[in-house]
Scaffold this motif. Structure first.
Motif, short mmCIF file in Angstrom:
data_model
loop_
_atom_site.label_atom_id
_atom_site.label_comp_id
_atom_site.label_asym_id
_atom_site.label_seq_id
_atom_site.Cartn_x
_atom_site.Cartn_y
_atom_site.Cartn_z
N GLY A 85 0.78 -1.23 0.00
CA GLY A 85 0.00 0.00 0.00
C GLY A 85 0.81 1.28 0.00
O GLY A 85 0.25 2.37 0.15
N ILE A 86 2.12 1.19 -0.16
CA ILE A 86 2.97 2.38 -0.18
C ILE A 86 2.96 2.98 -1.58
O ILE A 86 3.09 2.27 -2.58
CB ILE A 86 4.42 2.01 0.23
CG1 ILE A 86 4.44 1.51 1.67
CG2 ILE A 86 5.35 3.21 0.07
CD1 ILE A 86 5.80 1.02 2.13
N ASN A 87 2.81 4.29 -1.64
CA ASN A 87 2.86 5.01 -2.91
C ASN A 87 4.33 5.16 -3.31
O ASN A 87 5.01 6.11 -2.91
CB ASN A 87 2.19 6.38 -2.79
CG ASN A 87 2.00 7.05 -4.14
OD1 ASN A 87 2.82 6.92 -5.04
ND2 ASN A 87 0.90 7.78 -4.28
N VAL A 88 4.84 4.22 -4.09
CA VAL A 88 6.26 4.17 -4.44
C VAL A 88 6.67 5.40 -5.23
O VAL A 88 7.75 5.97 -5.01
CB VAL A 88 6.57 2.88 -5.23
CG1 VAL A 88 8.03 2.88 -5.69
CG2 VAL A 88 6.28 1.65 -4.38
N SER A 89 5.82 5.85 -6.14
CA SER A 89 6.16 7.02 -6.95
C SER A 89 6.33 8.27 -6.09
O SER A 89 7.26 9.05 -6.28
CB SER A 89 5.06 7.26 -8.00
OG SER A 89 4.99 6.18 -8.91
N ARG A 90 5.44 8.45 -5.11
CA ARG A 90 5.52 9.61 -4.24
C ARG A 90 6.81 9.58 -3.42
O ARG A 90 7.46 10.61 -3.23
CB ARG A 90 4.31 9.66 -3.32
CG ARG A 90 4.24 10.89 -2.44
CD ARG A 90 2.98 10.88 -1.59
NE ARG A 90 1.78 10.86 -2.43
CZ ARG A 90 0.56 10.71 -1.96
NH1 ARG A 90 0.36 10.52 -0.66
NH2 ARG A 90 -0.48 10.71 -2.78
N VAL A 91 7.19 8.42 -2.94
CA VAL A 91 8.42 8.29 -2.16
C VAL A 91 9.63 8.64 -3.02
O VAL A 91 10.54 9.35 -2.57
CB VAL A 91 8.54 6.86 -1.59
CG1 VAL A 91 9.92 6.64 -0.96
CG2 VAL A 91 7.46 6.60 -0.55
N ARG A 92 9.65 8.16 -4.25
CA ARG A 92 10.79 8.45 -5.14
C ARG A 92 10.87 9.93 -5.48
O ARG A 92 11.96 10.51 -5.48
CB ARG A 92 10.68 7.61 -6.40
CG ARG A 92 11.08 6.15 -6.20
CD ARG A 92 10.89 5.33 -7.45
NE ARG A 92 11.45 3.99 -7.30
CZ ARG A 92 11.04 2.94 -7.97
NH1 ARG A 92 10.05 3.05 -8.86
NH2 ARG A 92 11.60 1.76 -7.78
N ILE A 93 9.74 10.54 -5.78
CA ILE A 93 9.75 11.97 -6.10
C ILE A 93 10.25 12.78 -4.91
O ILE A 93 11.06 13.71 -5.06
CB ILE A 93 8.34 12.43 -6.54
CG1 ILE A 93 7.97 11.80 -7.88
CG2 ILE A 93 8.27 13.95 -6.63
CD1 ILE A 93 6.54 12.07 -8.32
N ALA A 94 9.78 12.44 -3.72
CA ALA A 94 10.22 13.16 -2.52
C ALA A 94 11.71 12.98 -2.28
O ALA A 94 12.40 13.92 -1.86
CB ALA A 94 9.42 12.67 -1.30
N ALA A 95 12.22 11.78 -2.53
CA ALA A 95 13.65 11.53 -2.33
C ALA A 95 14.50 12.35 -3.29
O ALA A 95 15.51 12.95 -2.89
CB ALA A 95 13.95 10.04 -2.51
N PHE A 96 14.11 12.43 -4.55
CA PHE A 96 14.86 13.23 -5.52
C PHE A 96 14.76 14.72 -5.17
O PHE A 96 15.74 15.46 -5.32
CB PHE A 96 14.35 12.97 -6.94
CG PHE A 96 14.94 11.75 -7.58
CD1 PHE A 96 16.23 11.77 -8.08
CD2 PHE A 96 14.22 10.58 -7.68
CE1 PHE A 96 16.79 10.65 -8.67
CE2 PHE A 96 14.76 9.44 -8.26
CZ PHE A 96 16.05 9.47 -8.76
N ALA A 97 13.58 15.15 -4.73
CA ALA A 97 13.44 16.56 -4.32
C ALA A 97 14.32 16.86 -3.12
O ALA A 97 15.00 17.90 -3.07
CB ALA A 97 11.97 16.86 -4.01
N GLY A 98 14.34 15.95 -2.14
CA GLY A 98 15.20 16.15 -0.97
C GLY A 98 16.67 16.17 -1.34
O GLY A 98 17.45 16.96 -0.78
N CYS A 99 17.06 15.31 -2.26
CA CYS A 99 18.45 15.29 -2.71
C CYS A 99 18.85 16.62 -3.33
O CYS A 99 19.93 17.16 -3.05
CB CYS A 99 18.66 14.15 -3.71
SG CYS A 99 20.34 14.03 -4.37
N SER A 100 17.99 17.18 -4.17
CA SER A 100 18.30 18.46 -4.83
C SER A 100 18.33 19.61 -3.82
O SER A 100 19.17 20.51 -3.93
CB SER A 100 17.27 18.74 -5.92
OG SER A 100 17.39 17.81 -6.98
N VAL A 101 17.43 19.59 -2.83
CA VAL A 101 17.43 20.65 -1.82
C VAL A 101 18.73 20.62 -1.02
O VAL A 101 19.35 21.66 -0.75
CB VAL A 101 16.21 20.52 -0.90
CG1 VAL A 101 16.33 21.44 0.31
CG2 VAL A 101 14.93 20.85 -1.67
#
Length: 404
Positions: free
Chosen positions: A288-304
């Motif tokens: 039930g984990i939204n894998v796409s949302r987790v990946r997008i957040a991780a890439f956003a966090g990496c860039s920040v």
């Protein structure tokens, strides 16, 4: 009893034996943690101190703390994507681009420097979200997505700099002041007490909650020993740095980010989801984990975090130029994350990997510069350390699979 039987706390007199058994079991399962890195740091310190007595001096260690903050922050962002089994090759270019955006807004457009910094971080978050969208929605490999970003964002940075090529920051105000700010001795000691107290309190609270739930818990003696070790490390660090110019604010910022990211990974639902996706994305999706949302957040966090690293680098140099975010910054950031113990295969690693890894990288660089060793030798030594780290990770992964 069966393997599913509930484990009860060990008697206090048996905490040493129980701790030793737990460590042995972890090693048998391939979970070596940060032990190889710590041993490597000790060896590096001994070798370079024998070759040059200035290596462990307060002045040089203070310089080392200043040198590692910017790249270490970028490495912290790399840890986030590596935990998912992904890669971000654009982190260096993003750090340079956002530093240029911040400088252009504050110097040429006259914005307040804090507003300019926030704007640069927003730009970085948008860039990371774009990378995550291309990875998840367009199913493009992260290697290709971020390789394109490496080239494209570097080109945009050069375009914004224009023909002048360099933009200087004011020396006496704004973001440049951060790199020349040192904590008062009393404040530094207060932070040591605060960190050790918070760590011990959190450990005891976790132990109490696990005990109420009937789960296995660590002996109190082992927890006290860990807190004592942390107190000793922090106390020695503050003593050494205070004997020179003091604890630099940039190191405090980097350390604070490491602690914050580690708390997010270890203590929040989102952090658990990141480990789940990195361990097995399909199983996480079925859970039930939204894998796409987790990946997008991780890439956003990496860039920040890359943007924060770029801004710290600009503050230290008091300028941005065409080499901002370039040279070997990206390679050192990735190497630091891997050397620190983050698995390239995803699902295993801690935020502290960025701190330990950048300590190794910068210690090698700093020591060889003191010895006037050619940069070609430094690159080869760093390559050997990186290869050994990946080999240890591969062996640990096989051990973990055999244990299962």
């Amino acid at each position: 009893m069966s393997d599913m039987a509930v484990k009860r706390p060990l008697p206090q007199g048996d905490w040493l034996r129980g701790s030793a058994d737990a460590v042995t079991d972890r090693i048998r399962r391939g979970e070596v943690g940060s032990v190889p890195v710590v041993i490597g740091l000790i060896v590096i310190a001994i070798v370079f101190d024998r070759l040059n007595a200035h290596f462990l001096s307060a002045e040089n260690l203070t310089n080392l703390a200043l040198q590692m903050a910017a790249t270490g922050t970028i490495a912290l962002g790399i840890v986030l994507v590596l935990l998912l089994g992904e890669i971000d090759l654009s982190a260096g270019s993003v750090s340079g681009l956002t530093a240029v955006v911040m400088t252009q807004l504050s110097v040429r457009q006259g914005w307040n420097w804090l507003v300019a910094v926030v704007a640069a971080l927003v730009v970085a978050a948008a860039i990371g979200a774009l990378h995550g969208f291309m990875r998840t929605r367009l199913t493009m490999p992260s290697f290709v997505v971020t390789l394109a970003g490496l080239i494209g964002w570097q080109g945009l940075m050069l375009y914004l700099l224009g023909t002048q090529g360099t933009v200087n920051l004011p020396f006496d105000r704004g973001i440049a002041v951060i790199s020349d700010t040192w904590l008062a001795p009393g404040l530094a000691w207060f932070l040591v007490v605060l960190l050790v107290g918070a760590q011990l309190t959190a450990s005891l609270r976790t132990r109490r909650l696990r005990s109420r739930a009937g789960l296995s818990v660590s002996p109190v003696g082992w927890m006290a020993a860990r807190s004592g070790g942390l107190a000793l490390i922090l106390a020695v660090t503050v003593l050494v740095l205070n004997s020179d110019r003091g604890v630099p604010l940039t190191l405090v910022i980097f350390g604070g980010l490491v602690v914050a990211v580690d708390l997010m990974l270890q203590r929040t639902v989102f952090g658990r989801r990141m480990y789940a996706v990195g361990g097995n994305a399909e199983a996480a999706r079925r859970a039930g984990i939204n894998v796409s949302r987790v990946r997008i957040a991780a890439f956003a966090g990496c860039s920040v975090l890359a943007a924060v690293g770029g801004i710290l680098a600009a503050a230290r140099l008091v300028a941005v130029n065409q080499s901002s975010g370039g040279s070997d910054i990206l390679l050192n950031a990735i190497a630091a994350a891997v050397i620190g113990g983050t698995s390239l295969f995803g699902g295993r690693g801690r935020a502290y990997a960025a701190l330990l890894g950048i300590l190794v990288i910068q210690s090698i660089t700093n020591g060889m510069l003191l010895l006037n060793v050619d940069s070609s030798v430094r690159f080869m030594v760093t390559a050997v350390v990186l290869a050994v780290s990946v080999a240890i990770d591969s062996v640990a992964r096989r051990g973990a699979e055999a244990g299962r």
